[in-house]
Design a protein around this motif. Structure first.
Motif, PDB file in Angstrom:
ATOM      1  N   TRP A 116      -8.188 -12.692  -6.521  1.00 39.99           N
ATOM      2  CA  TRP A 116      -8.039 -11.396  -5.691  1.00 39.99           C
ATOM      3  C   TRP A 116      -8.013 -10.888  -6.678  1.00 39.99           C
ATOM      4  N   GLN A 117      -9.205 -10.027  -6.096  1.00 43.51           N
ATOM      5  CA  GLN A 117      -9.048  -8.395  -6.144  1.00 43.51           C
ATOM      6  C   GLN A 117      -7.446  -7.740  -6.014  1.00 43.51           C
ATOM      7  N   ILE A 118      -7.308  -7.178  -6.127  1.00 35.23           N
ATOM      8  CA  ILE A 118      -6.206  -6.442  -5.764  1.00 35.23           C
ATOM      9  C   ILE A 118      -6.693  -4.902  -5.719  1.00 35.23           C
ATOM     10  N   PHE A 119      -6.282  -3.878  -3.813  1.00 33.85           N
ATOM     11  CA  PHE A 119      -6.497  -2.839  -3.864  1.00 33.85           C
ATOM     12  C   PHE A 119      -5.272  -2.167  -3.657  1.00 33.85           C
ATOM     13  N   LEU A 120      -4.945  -1.489  -4.607  1.00 31.34           N
ATOM     14  CA  LEU A 120      -3.658  -0.570  -3.647  1.00 31.34           C
ATOM     15  C   LEU A 120      -4.187   0.934  -3.174  1.00 31.34           C
ATOM     16  N   ASP A 121      -4.759   0.419  -2.347  1.00 31.08           N
ATOM     17  CA  ASP A 121      -5.372   1.905  -1.645  1.00 31.08           C
ATOM     18  C   ASP A 121      -4.474   2.997  -0.868  1.00 31.08           C
ATOM     19  N   SER A 122      -4.062   3.516  -1.364  1.00 33.75           N
ATOM     20  CA  SER A 122      -2.712   4.961  -0.761  1.00 33.75           C
ATOM     21  C   SER A 122      -2.521   5.497  -1.904  1.00 33.75           C
ATOM     22  N   PRO A 123      -2.630   6.163  -2.401  1.00 34.43           N
ATOM     23  CA  PRO A 123      -2.484   7.246  -2.799  1.00 34.43           C
ATOM     24  C   PRO A 123      -0.422   7.594  -3.105  1.00 34.43           C
ATOM     25  N   MET A 124      -0.110   8.103  -1.867  1.00 34.59           N
ATOM     26  CA  MET A 124       1.134   7.960  -1.590  1.00 34.59           C
ATOM     27  C   MET A 124       2.537   6.658  -2.187  1.00 34.59           C
ATOM     28  N   ALA A 125       1.347   6.070  -1.980  1.00 35.19           N
ATOM     29  CA  ALA A 125       2.021   4.199  -2.225  1.00 35.19           C
ATOM     30  C   ALA A 125       2.272   3.876  -3.542  1.00 35.19           C
ATOM     31  N   ILE A 126       0.845   4.411  -4.676  1.00 37.36           N
ATOM     32  CA  ILE A 126       1.254   4.292  -6.063  1.00 37.36           C
ATOM     33  C   ILE A 126       2.098   5.736  -7.050  1.00 37.36           C
ATOM     34  N   GLU A 127       1.995   7.098  -6.213  1.00 42.27           N
ATOM     35  CA  GLU A 127       2.947   7.285  -7.004  1.00 42.27           C
ATOM     36  C   GLU A 127       4.586   6.980  -6.166  1.00 42.27           C
ATOM     37  N   VAL A 128       5.230   6.932  -5.239  1.00 42.37           N
ATOM     38  CA  VAL A 128       6.557   6.110  -4.335  1.00 42.37           C
ATOM     39  C   VAL A 128       6.753   4.427  -5.474  1.00 42.37           C
ATOM     40  N   THR A 129       5.346   3.946  -6.038  1.00 43.51           N
ATOM     41  CA  THR A 129       5.756   2.712  -6.768  1.00 43.51           C
ATOM     42  C   THR A 129       5.773   3.610  -8.089  1.00 43.51           C
ATOM     43  N   SER A 130       5.203   4.487  -8.190  1.00 42.47           N
ATOM     44  CA  SER A 130       5.842   5.517 -10.002  1.00 42.47           C
ATOM     45  C   SER A 130       7.447   5.420 -10.258  1.00 42.47           C
ATOM     46  N   VAL A 131       7.493   5.961  -8.334  1.00 41.06           N
ATOM     47  CA  VAL A 131       9.381   6.704  -8.533  1.00 41.06           C
ATOM     48  C   VAL A 131       9.923   4.637  -8.552  1.00 41.06           C
ATOM     49  N   TYR A 132       9.626   4.212  -8.091  1.00 45.01           N
ATOM     50  CA  TYR A 132      10.360   2.436  -8.446  1.00 45.01           C
ATOM     51  C   TYR A 132      10.488   1.796  -9.709  1.00 45.01           C
ATOM     52  N   ASP A 133       9.458   1.897 -10.145  1.00 41.44           N
ATOM     53  CA  ASP A 133       9.662   1.790 -11.499  1.00 41.44           C
ATOM     54  C   ASP A 133      10.639   2.887 -12.525  1.00 41.44           C
ATOM     55  N   GLN A 134      11.049   3.989 -12.398  1.00 39.35           N
ATOM     56  CA  GLN A 134      12.282   4.793 -12.971  1.00 39.35           C
ATOM     57  C   GLN A 134      13.158   3.808 -12.714  1.00 39.35           C
ATOM     58  N   TRP A 135      13.395   3.345 -11.184  1.00 35.49           N
ATOM     59  CA  TRP A 135      14.284   3.183 -11.193  1.00 35.49           C
ATOM     60  C   TRP A 135      14.743   1.379 -10.673  1.00 35.49           C
ATOM     61  N   LEU A 136      13.719   0.591 -11.362  1.00 37.26           N
ATOM     62  CA  LEU A 136      14.077  -0.841 -11.487  1.00 37.26           C
ATOM     63  C   LEU A 136      15.174  -1.905 -12.308  1.00 37.26           C
ATOM     64  N   PRO A 137      15.865  -0.886 -12.877  1.00 33.63           N
ATOM     65  CA  PRO A 137      16.864  -1.561 -13.912  1.00 33.63           C
ATOM     66  C   PRO A 137      18.059  -1.394 -12.448  1.00 33.63           C
ATOM     67  N   ASN A 138      18.259  -0.166 -12.140  1.00 30.10           N
ATOM     68  CA  ASN A 138      19.239  -1.018 -11.026  1.00 30.10           C
ATOM     69  C   ASN A 138      18.528  -1.222  -9.426  1.00 30.10           C
ATOM     70  N   LEU A 139      18.133  -1.915 -10.074  1.00 36.43           N
ATOM     71  CA  LEU A 139      17.213  -2.768  -8.557  1.00 36.43           C
ATOM     72  C   LEU A 139      17.500  -4.766  -9.268  1.00 36.43           C
ATOM     73  N   ASP A 140      17.716  -4.724  -7.858  1.00 38.55           N
ATOM     74  CA  ASP A 140      17.720  -7.168  -7.792  1.00 38.55           C
ATOM     75  C   ASP A 140      17.693  -7.681  -9.254  1.00 38.55           C
ATOM     76  N   CYS A 141      18.583  -7.483  -9.537  1.00 38.95           N
ATOM     77  CA  CYS A 141      17.947  -8.382 -10.959  1.00 38.95           C
ATOM     78  C   CYS A 141      17.205  -9.380 -11.323  1.00 38.95           C
ATOM     79  N   GLU A 142      18.252 -10.063 -10.223  1.00 38.88           N
ATOM     80  CA  GLU A 142      17.285 -11.326 -10.244  1.00 38.88           C
ATOM     81  C   GLU A 142      15.454 -11.381  -9.870  1.00 38.88           C
TER      82      GLU A 142
END
Length: 467
Positions: free
Chosen positions: A274-300
């Protein structure tokens, strides 16, 4: 005696808005959300608030989803000037959410006013604008989980992790009522404990009154293992048919969880080509915020992403393509097979997913996978309920694509988890069920009475209760 008046999410899933009034603290709004699927003509033709926004002293915001935050700019536009308390991550997500909503709103308004002009009718004035969004952001008072904050006149507020989306909070509000403390706990949206990304909701044990959501009060979700297996089977069958897959996904929460699932499948060699297309500028921007908080999320769930080498957007999913511009999105239409498209809106009430439906939903080789709740009246719900024809951009289009639902991806707690969460309170609090359709709330109330002898109230819009 403090009161709560219910101005939204009362026997409905969206539009969270509850007004707490007390002699010591004044008027406090818990959330100020919009109704899912509300278009400009409906947003504007109806009175926005059944109370005076200028009289509200403060807002306590549970999380950034628009059905909890989306009317904040209208509140400010109509006179609110107080603080808005929220978590730190919510304060990061809110600008993304509100500016995206403003863009959609302004587009809807322009479209509606063009129609009115052709009929010789006057334009409808905007209910809010960019300045109002900026003023909302100026009002934000973010603070971390578990930190108790004095909000005046003996009142205290504290946030706990609700495990729903990044920054989502259970609200604990302590009020002074003529020298006696009264404690209200508002669940916000409680997360699904069986997920890869989010922490489990925190359990509390003391309250005088509990406002609890009941979105899935009448059902359970599939387990994490079953969901992963079902997703892999659906994708495998779709690939064998030589088709494409469309996944309507909410930009906050669902998209990030989905990327993690797909990455796990790819790492296990189970994702085909599969070629996966994240076709949402908003979701891309939000995911970049999630990436900043990854260590605070579920470590498992995400420990492989916390090394600094990988994030949800980088190096974890090798076939992920980020589609920001409209031209990028339209280019996906040229791909005849093997495209897995993740796009908003999550309930198909607009956004790029509707354009992909127009190009692909009539082809039986293709598949639509729903991974989130679909509210009554939305296009998503119509498709889940089995519609064979839908209207898109003025055209009647036949639905031949395979329609699949994966409820294990839900970001909401199921019935058992809701019951388990509220059963931890040791002070026999008054329990009030909100944020759910009537059947779901009735089923949850029955189970609470049967299992724990809890008599839960189910208010309707405009009801007021004392506590």
């Amino acid at each position: 005696m403090p009161t709560i008046t219910f101005y939204g999410a009362a026997q409905e899933v969206t539009g969270s808005c509850h007004l707490i009034s007390s002699s010591s603290l004044g008027d406090v709004l818990l959330d100020c959300g919009m109704h899912q699927g509300m278009r400009a003509k409906h947003l504007i033709s109806k009175e926005q608030f059944s109370f005076n926004p200028a009289s509200i002293d403060m807002v306590i915001l549970s999380h950034a989803h628009l059905d909890h935050s989306g009317r904040l700019p209208c509140l400010v536009h109509e006179g609110f000037v107080g603080p808005i308390y929220c978590t730190e991550a919510t304060a990061q997500l809110l600008p993304i959410m509100l500016f995206d909503a403003l863009s959609l709103y302004e587009n809807d308004l322009r479209r509606e006013n063009r129609k009115r002009s052709r009929k010789g009718l006057a334009d409808i004035s905007a209910q809010y604008n960019k300045e109002d969004v900026l003023n909302v952001l100026e009002c934000l008072k973010p603070f971390p989980y578990k930190q108790q904050v004095d909000i005046g006149n003996g009142a205290l507020v504290r946030f706990y992790d609700a495990g729903h989306i990044l920054g989502s909070a259970i609200v604990e509000l302590t009020l002074d009522d003529h020298g006696k403390q009264k404690k209200l706990v508002f669940s916000g949206d409680l997360g699904n404990t069986d997920t890869l990304l989010m922490n489990d909701p925190v359990h509390l044990d003391t309250a005088d009154i509990v406002l609890m959501e009941g979105t899935y009060g009448d059902r359970e979700h599939k387990t994490l293992g079953d969901t992963q297996k079902q997703l892999q089977e659906i994708l495998s069958n779709a690939f064998a048919r030589g088709g494409n897959v469309m996944i309507p996904a909410f930009a906050v929460g669902r998209t990030q969880e989905l990327l993690l699932y797909l990455g796990k499948l790819q790492q296990a060699g189970l994702l085909d080509n599969w070629q996966i297309f994240l076709d949402s500028p908003m979701a891309i921007e939000v995911t970049s915020v999630y990436d900043q908080w990854l260590p605070n999320l579920d470590c498992e769930g995400i420990k492989t992403l916390c090394t600094g080498e990988q994030t949800l957007l980088k190096n974890f999913l090798s076939t992920l393509h980020l589609m920001v511009d409209a031209e990028d999105s339209m280019a996906i239409n040229k791909i005849s097979k093997g495209a897995l498209i993740i796009a908003g809106s999550g309930m198909c009430t607009g956004g790029r997913i509707t354009h992909h439906f127009k190009h692909r939903i009539w082809d039986s080789r293709n598949t639509v996978i729903f991974v989130g709740y679909q509210a009554n009246g939305t296009l998503g719900r119509i498709l889940v309920d089995g519609a064979r024809h839908v209207k898109l951009f003025g055209e009647d289009i036949i639905v031949k694509a395979n329609i699949e639902t994966l409820n294990g991806f839900s970001a909401h707690a199921g019935q058992a988890a809701l019951i388990e969460w509220v059963s931890h309170f040791k002070t026999n609090p008054k329990v009030v069920l909100v944020h759910g359709e009537p059947d779901a709330l009735e089923a949850l109330a029955c189970k609470l009475e049967q299992m724990h002898n809890i008599q839960a109230d189910i208010p309707i819009l405009g009801d007021m209760i004392e506590f």
